[in-house]
Write a protein that holds these residues in place. Structure first.
Motif, PDB file in Angstrom:
ATOM      1  N   ARG A   1       0.840  -1.211   0.000  1.00  0.00           N
ATOM      2  CA  ARG A   1       0.000   0.000   0.000  1.00  0.00           C
ATOM      3  C   ARG A   1       0.869   1.253   0.000  1.00  0.00           C
ATOM      4  N   THR A   2       1.904   1.233   0.834  1.00  0.00           N
ATOM      5  CA  THR A   2       2.758   2.425   0.942  1.00  0.00           C
ATOM      6  C   THR A   2       3.600   2.608  -0.321  1.00  0.00           C
TER       7      THR A   2
ATOM      8  N   GLU B   1       9.603   1.383   7.529  1.00  0.00           N
ATOM      9  CA  GLU B   1      10.131   2.316   6.518  1.00  0.00           C
ATOM     10  C   GLU B   1      11.284   1.686   5.738  1.00  0.00           C
ATOM     11  N   ASP B   2      12.053   0.817   6.420  1.00  0.00           N
ATOM     12  CA  ASP B   2      13.204   0.189   5.763  1.00  0.00           C
ATOM     13  C   ASP B   2      12.755  -0.794   4.684  1.00  0.00           C
ATOM     14  N   GLN B   3      11.644  -1.502   4.960  1.00  0.00           N
ATOM     15  CA  GLN B   3      11.204  -2.451   3.928  1.00  0.00           C
ATOM     16  C   GLN B   3      10.631  -1.717   2.710  1.00  0.00           C
TER      17      GLN B   3
ATOM     18  N   LYS C   1       7.757 -18.634  -3.792  1.00  0.00           N
ATOM     19  CA  LYS C   1       8.515 -17.503  -4.331  1.00  0.00           C
ATOM     20  C   LYS C   1       8.829 -17.784  -5.797  1.00  0.00           C
ATOM     21  N   ALA C   2       8.608 -16.796  -6.653  1.00  0.00           N
ATOM     22  CA  ALA C   2       9.023 -16.929  -8.059  1.00  0.00           C
ATOM     23  C   ALA C   2      10.550 -16.968  -8.088  1.00  0.00           C
ATOM     24  N   SER C   3      11.111 -17.732  -9.036  1.00  0.00           N
ATOM     25  CA  SER C   3      12.573 -17.899  -9.028  1.00  0.00           C
ATOM     26  C   SER C   3      13.292 -16.565  -9.207  1.00  0.00           C
ATOM     27  N   ASP C   4      12.629 -15.602  -9.885  1.00  0.00           N
ATOM     28  CA  ASP C   4      13.287 -14.306 -10.106  1.00  0.00           C
ATOM     29  C   ASP C   4      12.788 -13.212  -9.156  1.00  0.00           C
ATOM     30  N   ALA C   5      12.111 -13.624  -8.075  1.00  0.00           N
ATOM     31  CA  ALA C   5      11.640 -12.604  -7.107  1.00  0.00           C
ATOM     32  C   ALA C   5      12.741 -12.288  -6.103  1.00  0.00           C
ATOM     33  N   ILE C   6      12.724 -11.087  -5.598  1.00  0.00           N
ATOM     34  CA  ILE C   6      13.683 -10.687  -4.567  1.00  0.00           C
ATOM     35  C   ILE C   6      13.036 -10.948  -3.209  1.00  0.00           C
ATOM     36  N   GLU C   7      13.701 -11.773  -2.403  1.00  0.00           N
ATOM     37  CA  GLU C   7      13.129 -12.095  -1.093  1.00  0.00           C
ATOM     38  C   GLU C   7      13.558 -11.063  -0.055  1.00  0.00           C
ATOM     39  N   ILE C   8      12.603 -10.600   0.726  1.00  0.00           N
ATOM     40  CA  ILE C   8      12.926  -9.651   1.798  1.00  0.00           C
ATOM     41  C   ILE C   8      12.379 -10.231   3.100  1.00  0.00           C
ATOM     42  N   ASP C   9      13.279 -10.473   4.048  1.00  0.00           N
ATOM     43  CA  ASP C   9      12.846 -10.964   5.355  1.00  0.00           C
ATOM     44  C   ASP C   9      12.576  -9.744   6.228  1.00  0.00           C
ATOM     45  N   THR C  10      11.312  -9.569   6.602  1.00  0.00           N
ATOM     46  CA  THR C  10      10.934  -8.353   7.323  1.00  0.00           C
ATOM     47  C   THR C  10      10.983  -8.542   8.847  1.00  0.00           C
TER      48      THR C  10
ATOM     49  N   ILE D   1      12.363  -1.717  -1.274  1.00  0.00           N
ATOM     50  CA  ILE D   1      11.646  -1.968  -2.528  1.00  0.00           C
ATOM     51  C   ILE D   1      11.798  -0.777  -3.477  1.00  0.00           C
ATOM     52  N   LEU D   2      11.623   0.422  -2.948  1.00  0.00           N
ATOM     53  CA  LEU D   2      11.769   1.606  -3.806  1.00  0.00           C
ATOM     54  C   LEU D   2      13.201   1.714  -4.327  1.00  0.00           C
ATOM     55  N   GLY D   3      14.152   1.303  -3.489  1.00  0.00           N
ATOM     56  CA  GLY D   3      15.563   1.339  -3.895  1.00  0.00           C
ATOM     57  C   GLY D   3      15.823   0.408  -5.069  1.00  0.00           C
ATOM     58  N   VAL D   4      15.237  -0.790  -5.027  1.00  0.00           N
ATOM     59  CA  VAL D   4      15.415  -1.745  -6.133  1.00  0.00           C
ATOM     60  C   VAL D   4      14.793  -1.176  -7.409  1.00  0.00           C
ATOM     61  N   ILE D   5      13.591  -0.623  -7.284  1.00  0.00           N
ATOM     62  CA  ILE D   5      12.903  -0.117  -8.473  1.00  0.00           C
ATOM     63  C   ILE D   5      13.674   1.060  -9.092  1.00  0.00           C
TER      64      ILE D   5
END
Ligand code: DC
Length: 270
Positions: free
Chosen positions: A69-70, A255-257, A240-249, A261-265
Motif C-alpha cells: 500500500r505504501t 520504513e526500511d522495507q 517464491k518466483a525464481s526471479d523474485a527478490i526475497e525480503i525478510d521483514t 523496494i523503492l531502492g530496487v525499483i
C-alpha cells in the motif's frame, strides 16, 4: 509484459529504455525516494508516465499489505489487494451458505482504492469491513483452493491491471501468486517473508488496536496451519518466483522495507 517508460517534459515525449535510464537521465540528482516524497516534485511525477507491474507476494503477516500500500502510494500507483477479492468470494459463500464452485459466476467484484487500502464491492455492496473477520479469513483460505475461483480472480486481476496500465498507471499488486501466475513477467517481483512468531506477534498487536485480545500461541498455530494450506494446495500454491527478490521483514523497520523496494525499483539497490 515489457515495461513502458515515457516521460512528458514541457509537452515533449521522451522515451527511456529502463527505469534506471529514466532516473539517471531525468531525475538526477534527487534520489528516487526523494522524488516520490518531496512535494516540490509532484508536478514532475504527475507528468511522468512510467507504467510498471510490481508484484509483491508473501504469506499472511509478512508485512506485504502495508508495504504494498505504501509503495503504491509513493509511486502514485494503483494498489490491488488480491486477498480482498478471495475474501469477498468467501463472504458470499458464508452469507448464502453455498459452495464457491457452484456460485462463482454469480459474483461480481469491484475494487476501489481508498485512503487506507481498498474498498471492496460484492455485487455492488461495500463489504470492506466485513471481509476482515476471522471467519472470512478461514473461509477465504478454503475458497482460494478452488480452481474455478482462482481462474476468475486471475482474469479479473489481469483486467484491472491492463486497464490501469493502458491509462498510464503503474500497478502494485499483492497476493500469493502474482509473480508466479498472474504476472509471471512482472517488471519487479518481491517476496516478503517473516518468522512465524514475529507474524503472530504482529497480528496480536493489530487485534489489540481494534480492542480484541488474542494469544500469540493460538495465532502462531493458526499461521502455521494457514501457511501449510497455502503452500500445499494443488492450484497456484504460495511460493517464491525464481526471479523474485526475497525480503525478510522479521527484524526490519517498516520504513526500511518500503525503502528497500523503492531502492530496487530506482536501480539504487540490487
Ligand atoms: O492476503 P489475505 O490474507 O487477505 O488473503 C486471504 C486469503 O486468500 C488467504 O488464505 C490466501 C488467499 N489468497 C490467494 O490464495 N491468492 C492470492 N493472490 C491472494 C490471497
Amino acid at each position: 509484459m515489457a515495461a513502458r517508460y515515457c516521460l512528458l517534459t514541457n509537452g515533449r515525449s521522451n522515451s527511456h529504455n529502463s527505469v534506471k535510464s529514466y532516473f539517471d537521465e531525468v531525475a538526477k540528482p534527487a534520489t528516487f525516494a526523494q522524488q516520490f516524497c518531496t512535494s516540490s516534485h509532484d508536478e514532475c511525477i504527475r507528468r511522468s508516465f512510467i507504467t510498471l507491474i510490481i508484484a509483491i507476494d508473501g504469506p499472511a503477516g509478512s508485512g506485504k499489505s502495508s508495504t504494498a500500500r505504501t509503495v503504491a502510494s509513493r509511486l502514485n500507483a494503483l494498489y490491488i489487494d488480491t486477498g480482498a477479492m478471495y475474501r469477498a468470494v468467501a463472504l458470499y459463500c458464508l452469507d448464502n451458505n453455498v459452495s464457491a464452485e457452484t456460485v462463482v459466476s454469480e459474483i461480481t467484484l469491484g475494487l476501489e482504492q481508498s485512503a487506507d487500502g481498498v474498498n471492496v464491492f460484492l455485487n455492488g455492496k461495500n463489504v470492506s469491513a466485513r471481509i476482515r473477520s476471522q471467519e472470512v479469513s478461514d473461509m477465504s483460505s478454503q475458497v482460494s483452493q478452488i480452481a474455478s475461483v482462482r481462474d476468475l480472480m486471475v482474469n479479473q486481476q489481469r483486467a484491472l491491471a491492463a486497464k490501469a496500465t493502458s491509462e498510464g498507471r503503474t500497478v502494485v499488486m499483492e497476493g500469493r501468486d502474482i509473480g508466479t501466475v498472474v504476472f509471471p513477467s512482472a517488471d519487479y517481483k518481491f517476496f516478503l517473508v517473516a518468522d512465524p512468531r514475529v507474524r503472530a506477534e504482529r497480528r496480536v498487536a493489530q487485534l489489540k488496536e481494534k480492542g480484541e485480545d488474542a494469544e500469540v500461541s493460538t495465532l502462531l498455530s493458526e499461521i502455521i496451519e494457514r501457511d501449510k494450506r497455502d503452500e500445499g494446495r494443488e492450484h497456484s500454491p504460495l511460493r517464491k518466483a525464481s526471479d523474485a527478490i526475497e525480503i525478510d521483514t522479521s527484524g526490519l523497520l517498516f520504513e526500511d522495507q518500503v525503502d528497500k523496494i523503492l531502492g530496487v525499483i530506482s536501480g539504487n539497490e540490487g
